[in-house]
Scaffold this active site. Structure first.
Site, PDB file in Angstrom:
ATOM      1  N   GLU A 345       9.148  -1.072  -6.966  1.00 36.19           N
ATOM      2  CA  GLU A 345      10.299  -0.408  -7.604  1.00 36.19           C
ATOM      3  C   GLU A 345      11.361  -1.379  -8.114  1.00 36.19           C
ATOM      4  OE1 GLU A 345      10.385   3.790  -5.268  1.00 36.19           O
ATOM      5  OE2 GLU A 345      11.238   2.092  -4.223  1.00 36.19           O
TER       6      GLU A 345
HETATM    7  C1  NGO Z   1       8.615   4.179  -1.583  1.00 34.52           C
HETATM    8  C2  NGO Z   1       9.706   3.146  -1.771  1.00 34.52           C
HETATM    9  C3  NGO Z   1      10.574   2.983  -0.531  1.00 34.52           C
HETATM   10  C4  NGO Z   1      10.965   4.329   0.040  1.00 34.52           C
HETATM   11  C5  NGO Z   1       9.721   5.144   0.315  1.00 34.52           C
HETATM   12  C6  NGO Z   1      10.064   6.505   0.877  1.00 34.52           C
HETATM   13  C7  NGO Z   1       7.732   2.123  -1.482  1.00 34.52           C
HETATM   14  C8  NGO Z   1       6.698   1.085  -1.369  1.00 34.52           C
HETATM   15  N1  NGO Z   1       8.934   1.957  -2.002  1.00 34.52           N
HETATM   16  O1  NGO Z   1       7.565   3.354  -1.027  1.00 34.52           O
HETATM   17  O2  NGO Z   1      11.707   2.233  -0.856  1.00 34.52           O
HETATM   18  O3  NGO Z   1      11.672   4.139   1.240  1.00 34.52           O
HETATM   19  O4  NGO Z   1       8.947   5.311  -0.845  1.00 34.52           O
HETATM   20  O5  NGO Z   1       8.949   7.285   1.157  1.00 34.52           O
END
Ligand code: NGO
Length: 537
Positions: A345
């Protein structure tokens, strides 16, 4: 019926032996048919061997079993500190519940089979790192492995063969021969969104160990908090660690505390994978050191739950001096193979910058003698040779994103599977779940279990799969009770997906075996969710 039951061990032995099929497979299929959705009655009918989770590769129950008594000792192969420590841990687990003295000796001299013997066998290479054989008869139990880790895994099977709460303390007779399907069987805990103490994490380690989990991935840094002291960058922990989601005080671990935790996990043959999430998810670092920001201005600390808004400044040299300082210190704290560098992200980092950043940072991991692990977005850059990516997509992930992971796998990148709509432990079980989120949908126990890691991602064959990991993100999780409610029982399913052969994975049989774990979890004080899809006793 009773006669049939009495003959079953013998029949299983003959059939499994003659057809060279796994006894567990044969027996699972049998219990699925006879128990089926029969629920509680089906659970009560399970033998001690049928209750073992993860399902072993093969079991051949038989004989009267061995009853632990005041004279029972635990003896380990002479000259192996590892074997002796496993013996001690087994005795420590059993003493409180049995009230027996269970003295431990670091010598298995003598051929008598009374009591428990933990043997390392230099010729048993076929067991690999974690495999073992456990033989129980009326005189005692002999656990054989090639490596101490195998003794430790086998000791967990021994624990599961003992009644959970009440004597007589009889270990069911017979033989279990077992090796894992995958080498990486992990759980992840996010200690950044909410801080957890080392004691809380150790408790989780103990619970995971019983189900043969061998990897603990710690998400140590994120926008909301930096949880590990870095001597060369002290403000990361002292300032960046003093916040968490919701505005609580946060916290951090000293390096000494962290080492202690890593050693504690290591004694249980659980490898700790530290994650420093870069270049996004870095607000805590950006708030602690202004020079890491492109505009040179430190933002305020962040206590919300949004993602994707922060990025280290890719063009600045200061960024790489910073990452190098952090990775150097974290690598020095890490006896394990991997450094996880996040990479998920990074929505505020341009594609070009992301690639440039990963091209600089991955070699830093290699320079410290470690292997890169990263979320699967690393496939948007060039994964370094030997790098491992962790897939956290879901059914609605685009075909292109999945194909990028498949392409990387074809090019030799190994994959750890953590599909969010399967084993993200922070997903709510159903609409009645209070804690957790549901961005990837509800994940009931059955959904968390019913998928095959070896055939899950198109174009990612079993050979490319290192294993599975169940992450627990803690935006909504603030204490040990909530952690346990979300993790248990689903993490047990993840453990079985990682350990047991594909042919042994069967929901109808598993739900009964899982239900049979209930009294054991109760005895251990694990506050698990009594999921409605499981016929708890
Ligand atoms: C995503 C995000 C995290 C969140 C999570 C919540 C990943 C790899 N990045 O997973 O920052 O906490 O979802 O479910």
């Amino acid at each position: 019926m009773r006669l049939l039951r009495a003959l079953r061990p013998l029949a299983a032995l003959l059939v499994c032996g003659a057809l060279a099929v796994s006894c567990t497979e044969a027996r699972s299929a049998d219990s699925a048919k006879s128990g089926g959705p029969a629920g509680v009655a089906g659970v009560a009918a399970l033998s001690a061997h049928e209750r073992i989770v993860p399902a072993p590769a093969s079991t051949a129950p038989g004989g009267p079993g061995y009853t632990l008594g005041p004279g029972t000792a635990v003896r380990a192969t002479a000259g192996s500190a590892g074997a002796k420590r496993v013996a001690e841990l087994l005795a420590e687990a059993w003493r409180p519940v049995t009230g027996l003295p269970l003295p431990v000796s670091g010598s298995d001299a003598g051929t008598g089979r009374d009591g428990l013997r933990l043997r390392l066998d230099g010729n048993a290479g076929a067991f690999g790192e974690e495999g073992y054989r456990l033989e129980v008869d009326e005189d005692g139990a002999v656990l054989t492995a090639h490596r101490p880790a195998g003794l430790f895994r086998g000791a967990q099977t021994l624990r599961q063969l003992l009644p959970p709460a009440r004597g007589p303390w009889t270990l069911a007779g017979g033989t279990v021969t077992d090796t894992p399907r995958f080498g990486y069987r992990g759980a992840m805990l996010d200690v950044a969104r909410h801080f957890f103490t080392v004691e809380q994490v150790k408790k989780y380690v103990d619970q995971l160990a019983l189900y043969k989990i061998n990897t603990l991935h710690l998400h140590l840094t994120d926008d909301q908090g930096w949880r590990i002291a870095v001597a060369s960058r002290p403000r990361l922990a002292s300032y960046g660690g003093a916040s968490e989601v919701g505005g609580g005080p946060g916290g951090h671990w000293t390096q000494e505390q962290y080492r202690d935790l890593v050693a504690y996990a290591g004694e249980r043959y659980i490898e700790v994978v530290p994650e420093i999430d870069v270049p996004g998810h870095t607000n805590a670092a950006l708030a602690s050191y202004a020079e890491l920001n492109c505009n040179g201005i430190a933002p305020a600390r962040y206590t919300g739950v949004k993602v994707g808004f922060s990025s280290l400044c890719v063009p600045k040299e200061e960024t790489y001096a910073f990452v190098d300082d952090v990775l150097r210190e974290i690598a020095a704290l890490t006896p394990g193979r991997y450094l996880h560098i996040g990479g998920d992200e990074a929505h505020s980092t341009s594609r070009t910058d992301y690639r440039a950043f990963m091209d600089r940072v991955q070699p830093m991991v290699a320079d410290r003698g470690k292997t890169v692990l990263a979320w699967h977005q690393l496939t948007g850059a060039q994964p370094a040779p030997g790098a491992v990516v962790q897939y956290w997509g879901h059914d609605r992930t685009t075909a292109a994103e999945k194909a990028a992971v498949a392409d990387a796998a074809r090019a030799g990148t190994k994959v750890v599977l953590s599909p969010a709509d399967r084993i993200y432990l922070d997903m709510k079980y159903d609409r009645g779940t209070v804690i957790g989120t549901a961005w990837a949908g509800y994940v009931p126990v059955r959904r968390a279990y019913e998928w095959d890691p070896g055939a899950y991602l198109p174009g990612v064959p079993e050979e490319s799969v290192l294993g599975v990991e169940a992450p627990l993100w803690t935006e909504t999780v603030t204490n040990g009770r909530e952690l346990e409610q979300l993790a248990f029982p689903r993490v047990i399913g993840a453990a079985e997906l990682g350990w047991s052969k594909a042919a042994a994975l069967d929901w109808d049989a598993y739900r009964l075996r899982l239900a049979a774990q209930g009294p054991r979890l109760d005895a251990l004080g694990v506050r698990y969710f009594r999921a409605p899809d499981v016929p708890w006793e």
